[in-house]
Scaffold this motif. Sequence first.
Motif, PDB file in Angstrom:
ATOM      1  N   LEU A   1      42.288  10.612  13.530  1.00 13.53           N
ATOM      2  CA  LEU A   1      42.697  10.601  14.936  1.00 13.53           C
ATOM      3  C   LEU A   1      44.213  10.456  15.055  1.00 13.53           C
ATOM      4  O   LEU A   1      44.840  11.094  15.901  1.00 13.53           O
TER       5      LEU A   1
ATOM      6  N   LYS B   1      37.686  10.891  18.963  1.00 14.08           N
ATOM      7  CA  LYS B   1      37.575   9.650  19.754  1.00 14.08           C
ATOM      8  C   LYS B   1      36.107   9.308  20.000  1.00 14.08           C
ATOM      9  O   LYS B   1      35.691   8.158  19.901  1.00 14.08           O
TER      10      LYS B   1
ATOM     11  N   ARG C   1      40.978  15.865  19.050  1.00 11.90           N
ATOM     12  CA  ARG C   1      41.223  14.446  19.373  1.00 11.90           C
ATOM     13  C   ARG C   1      40.061  13.863  20.181  1.00 11.90           C
ATOM     14  O   ARG C   1      39.595  12.767  19.902  1.00 11.90           O
TER      15      ARG C   1
END
Length: 187
Positions: free
Chosen positions: A92, A105, A101
């Motif tokens: 990340l 997440k 991303r």
Amino acid sequence: PKHISVKIANIKKALKNAVTPARRAALKKQLRVAKKVAALKKALKNAAPEEKAAIKRKLAKAKKALKKAAAKARSTKPKPIGKRIAVLKAKLARAKNPVRRAALKKALKLAKKVAALKKALRKAGPEERQAIKAKLLKVRKALVKVASKAKKAPKHISVKIANIKKALKNAVTPARRAALKKQLKAA
């Protein structure tokens, strides 16, 4: 060495908890070969003396195959959840692509949930264990899906963006700068 019936039971248990397609395939193969070994052992017990040598040869071959299948299944065993969380955090931190991303997440959030459920499972009483196990399996399946989505998210977009930014830095004419800015927005 464990008795073959114990091995078969353990493989079945692992198969029930397996979530990735690669692990499921490896365990299914191991189970198939283990059942073959069990059948040959049974056949060897009931065989006439003249058939024993041929069965023993088959059994040796099957045992070798079982060893190979077991090693393959071992290699597909998921990493400890703590390690996976660390890997996801590192990925990340490096990721530039917004799609990647977002997926990372989500994967990190699910990995943390898995860790929390595993902790709860250790402390849980016998009546709660079944419900937690079911929840854990569900979350682990979701984590596999999201992790593969993150893997598939194109990394090249971030490379493309970096190249456009680099070109923008070196661009002199306003027309070229405007064209590059347009490209950057579209990327």
